[in-house]
Scaffold this active site. Structure first.
Site, PDB file in Angstrom:
ATOM      1  N   HIS A  77     -23.635  99.704   1.124  1.00 38.85           N
ATOM      2  CA  HIS A  77     -23.592  98.378   0.513  1.00 38.85           C
ATOM      3  C   HIS A  77     -22.680  98.403  -0.707  1.00 38.85           C
ATOM      4  O   HIS A  77     -22.788  99.283  -1.547  1.00 38.85           O
ATOM      5  CB  HIS A  77     -24.990  97.905   0.115  1.00 38.85           C
ATOM      6  CG  HIS A  77     -25.039  96.420  -0.084  1.00 38.85           C
ATOM      7  ND1 HIS A  77     -25.301  95.536   0.941  1.00 38.85           N
ATOM      8  CD2 HIS A  77     -24.808  95.659  -1.168  1.00 38.85           C
ATOM      9  CE1 HIS A  77     -25.245  94.299   0.490  1.00 38.85           C
ATOM     10  NE2 HIS A  77     -24.943  94.338  -0.793  1.00 38.85           N
ATOM     11  N   SER A 136     -31.810  92.034  -4.824  1.00 36.09           N
ATOM     12  CA  SER A 136     -31.071  91.406  -3.729  1.00 36.09           C
ATOM     13  C   SER A 136     -30.609  92.459  -2.721  1.00 36.09           C
ATOM     14  O   SER A 136     -30.868  92.355  -1.521  1.00 36.09           O
ATOM     15  CB  SER A 136     -29.868  90.653  -4.309  1.00 36.09           C
ATOM     16  OG  SER A 136     -28.930  90.340  -3.317  1.00 36.09           O
ATOM     17  N   LYS A 170     -32.650  93.597   1.232  1.00 35.30           N
ATOM     18  CA  LYS A 170     -31.946  93.566   2.534  1.00 35.30           C
ATOM     19  C   LYS A 170     -31.891  94.947   3.167  1.00 35.30           C
ATOM     20  O   LYS A 170     -32.163  95.115   4.335  1.00 35.30           O
ATOM     21  CB  LYS A 170     -30.485  93.137   2.339  1.00 35.30           C
ATOM     22  CG  LYS A 170     -30.251  91.706   2.081  1.00 35.30           C
ATOM     23  CD  LYS A 170     -28.765  91.367   2.180  1.00 35.30           C
ATOM     24  CE  LYS A 170     -27.946  91.773   0.973  1.00 35.30           C
ATOM     25  NZ  LYS A 170     -27.986  90.886  -0.150  1.00 35.30           N
ATOM     26  N   ASP A 190     -34.105  86.676  -0.236  1.00 32.26           N
ATOM     27  CA  ASP A 190     -32.768  86.966  -0.764  1.00 32.26           C
ATOM     28  C   ASP A 190     -31.750  85.962  -0.254  1.00 32.26           C
ATOM     29  O   ASP A 190     -30.880  85.524  -1.006  1.00 32.26           O
ATOM     30  CB  ASP A 190     -32.322  88.396  -0.420  1.00 32.26           C
ATOM     31  CG  ASP A 190     -30.939  88.670  -1.006  1.00 32.26           C
ATOM     32  OD1 ASP A 190     -30.777  88.456  -2.224  1.00 32.26           O
ATOM     33  OD2 ASP A 190     -30.016  89.032  -0.269  1.00 32.26           O
ATOM     34  N   ARG A 214     -27.909  81.761  -6.584  1.00 29.55           N
ATOM     35  CA  ARG A 214     -27.208  82.544  -7.614  1.00 29.55           C
ATOM     36  C   ARG A 214     -25.703  82.337  -7.523  1.00 29.55           C
ATOM     37  O   ARG A 214     -24.992  82.349  -8.521  1.00 29.55           O
ATOM     38  CB  ARG A 214     -27.549  84.030  -7.471  1.00 29.55           C
ATOM     39  CG  ARG A 214     -28.963  84.355  -7.933  1.00 29.55           C
ATOM     40  CD  ARG A 214     -29.334  85.785  -7.582  1.00 29.55           C
ATOM     41  NE  ARG A 214     -28.479  86.766  -8.170  1.00 29.55           N
ATOM     42  CZ  ARG A 214     -28.070  87.887  -7.546  1.00 29.55           C
ATOM     43  NH1 ARG A 214     -28.446  88.146  -6.313  1.00 29.55           N
ATOM     44  NH2 ARG A 214     -27.289  88.745  -8.164  1.00 29.55           N
TER      45      ARG A 214
HETATM   46  N1  URA Z   1     -24.524  92.135  -3.221  1.00 28.56           N
HETATM   47  C1  URA Z   1     -25.739  91.639  -2.880  1.00 28.56           C
HETATM   48  O1  URA Z   1     -26.177  91.739  -1.736  1.00 28.56           O
HETATM   49  N2  URA Z   1     -26.456  91.048  -3.834  1.00 28.56           N
HETATM   50  C2  URA Z   1     -26.022  90.924  -5.094  1.00 28.56           C
HETATM   51  O2  URA Z   1     -26.752  90.389  -5.899  1.00 28.56           O
HETATM   52  C3  URA Z   1     -24.757  91.437  -5.444  1.00 28.56           C
HETATM   53  C4  URA Z   1     -24.017  92.037  -4.466  1.00 28.56           C
END
Ligand code: URA
Length: 440
Positions: free
Chosen positions: A85, A186, A190, A164, A171
């Site tokens: 990620h 966040s 996930k 999220d 956001r």
């Molecule tokens: N990537 C994400 O999934 N969430 C965030 O808040 C920032 C980057």
């Protein structure tokens, strides 16, 4: 919303006054929001209070858990289920390269990716430039494809971390992104829900990142790794440079083309090197190779022998995407006009105000100003020079891909680019270092 236990207004007020929220209070608030009992405007106020007053380790953990528990949680056997990620940047398309590399090496990659956030682009929006590609899969489809084919990519669904998905969209348009607790909750909600047994994080730092300072990026990396450990997941974080776009292409179709070219072995050096490094960490923590050096050699091998490109082709086929884009880029959404921005004087490229690049893309239509905006995949930028490159007066610095009716806007962007985005220096400048630190 009211209940015997809590009420919305006093909880927002409590956080606004800088008090700590209890685990039960956070859980109640998130549940209320995901079940439509708390409206967007009260959630937005709470997010701003969390953003401004901060959250300690216990509150961050409670928020992560509440968001994770808002949906289903997948579990896969075997330690070779690994995802990556990125915390978000400009031109960051590394997922399209590293995931096929890792899959070709025998890693199972369950990617649940995000859409654009603030000035940064999103993997899900980018892949949707490929006609037909389905980013919305059922959990059964997601699991079956992962187990059989090693690679799957989808956006968030109402089943996986729905909190999220909803909070992310708020956001994105309420200036509540660059917060360590909110980003941690966040990302981790996930990643934990998708069933990965290990995660490689790419923490961006610099003018195009949410964490501008390396110190903040390190703190975010530590928070993500601590949360991974709490859930007994293997984790590695690389802190990487985001003071200039990754690669040369920015914008959805442009980035898909550059990703395919990279899978064909013709990619820009920074994008190729970062994709290899991240994929190698995935291969290593999956236990496919015993040492990082061997994992890196394996990553190069599957990139060079074309098997990573074949994995990407398979991903497109499995999820309904037009496979022929691999050889015919005109099948991607195209902007019919180009405006070239040239160097006003000779010198060396010193710096990019990279966040501004993302905002200019949004102005062109390649991002959202409101939750409901539809992305224009065709528009974008091509950067001809990187930090440290020498330029001669009149040489192209940037090509703007736009529609004919945007000619005036493109001219304004050209001026802004020279005045506010790029800095040229009269003296030599060192090339930017790509991978700054590793945390594990
Ligand atoms: N990537 C994400 O999934 N969430 C965030 O808040 C920032 C980057």
């Amino acid at each position: 919303m009211t209940s015997e236990k809590f009420q919305v207004y006093p909880l927002i007020d409590k956080k606004k006054n800088g008090e700590k929220l209890a685990r039960e209070e956070i859980k109640w608030f998130i549940q209320g929001f995901t079940t439509n009992l708390i409206p967007d405007y009260q959630m937005s106020a709470m997010l701003m209070a969390m953003f401004l007053k901060g959250m300690d380790v216990a509150e961050t953990a409670a928020l992560t858990d509440a968001m994770l528990e808002s949906g289903e949680q997948l579990k896969f056997p075997g330690k070779n289920v690994i995802d990556k990620h990125s915390t978000g940047g400009i031109g960051d398309k590394a997922s399209f390269i590293l995931a096929p590399i890792a899959a070709a090496a025998g890693v199972k990659v369950p990617m649940i990716a995000g859409r654009g956030l603030g000035h940064t682009g999103g993997t899900v929006d980018k892949i949707e430039a490929v006609k037909g590609f389905r980013t919305s899969l059922s959990l059964n489809e997601f699991s079956a494809q992962l187990l059989k084919e090693n690679l799957v990519l989808m956006g968030q669904t109402p089943e996986i971390a729905p909190a999220d998905r909803l909070i992310y969209a708020l956001r994105d348009v309420t200036a509540t992104i660059d917060s360590i607790p909110l980003i941690t909750a966040s990302i981790m909600s996930k990643k934990l829900a998708e069933g990965a047994n290990g995660i490689v994080f790419d923490i961006k730092t610099g003018t195009g990142a949410f964490m501008r300072e390396t110190r903040q990026a390190r703190a975010l990396g530590k928070s993500l790794i601590a949360t991974s450990k709490r859930f007994k997941k293997k984790a590695v974080a690389l802190i990487t440079d985001m003071n200039q776009p990754l690669g040369n292409a920015v914008g959805h179709s442009n980035e898909i083309i550059e990703s395919i070219e990279t899978l064909k072995g013709n990619g820009p050096k920074d994008l190729t090197d970062l994709s290899i490094a991240l994929a190698a960490h995935m291969i290593h923590i999956a236990g496919v190779e015993k040492s990082f050096a061997k994992a890196e050699a394996r990553a190069w091998k599957v990139l060079r022998n074309g098997s990573a490109l074949e994995e990407f082709r398979k991903l497109l086929r499995l999820q309904g995407g037009l496979e022929t884009v691999l050889t015919d880029y005109s099948l991607l959404p195209q902007a019919e006009a180009k405006t070239i921005v040239t160097a006003p004087r000779s010198g060396y490229v010193k710096m990019f105000q990279n966040e501004k690049v993302g905002l200019l893309l949004i102005d062109l239509g390649g991002g959202r100003k409101m939750k409901t905006d539809v992305i224009d995949h065709a528009v974008g930028f091509y950067f001809h020079k990187k930090i440290g490159d020498q330029v001669k007066k009149g040489e192209p610095l940037l090509t703007i891909h736009h529609h004919p009716h945007q000619k005036k806007l493109a001219e304004e962007i050209s001026k802004t680019f020279i005045k506010e985005v790029i800095t040229l220096s009269g003296t030599k400048v060192r090339a930017a270092k790509l991978i700054l630190e590793k945390l594990s």
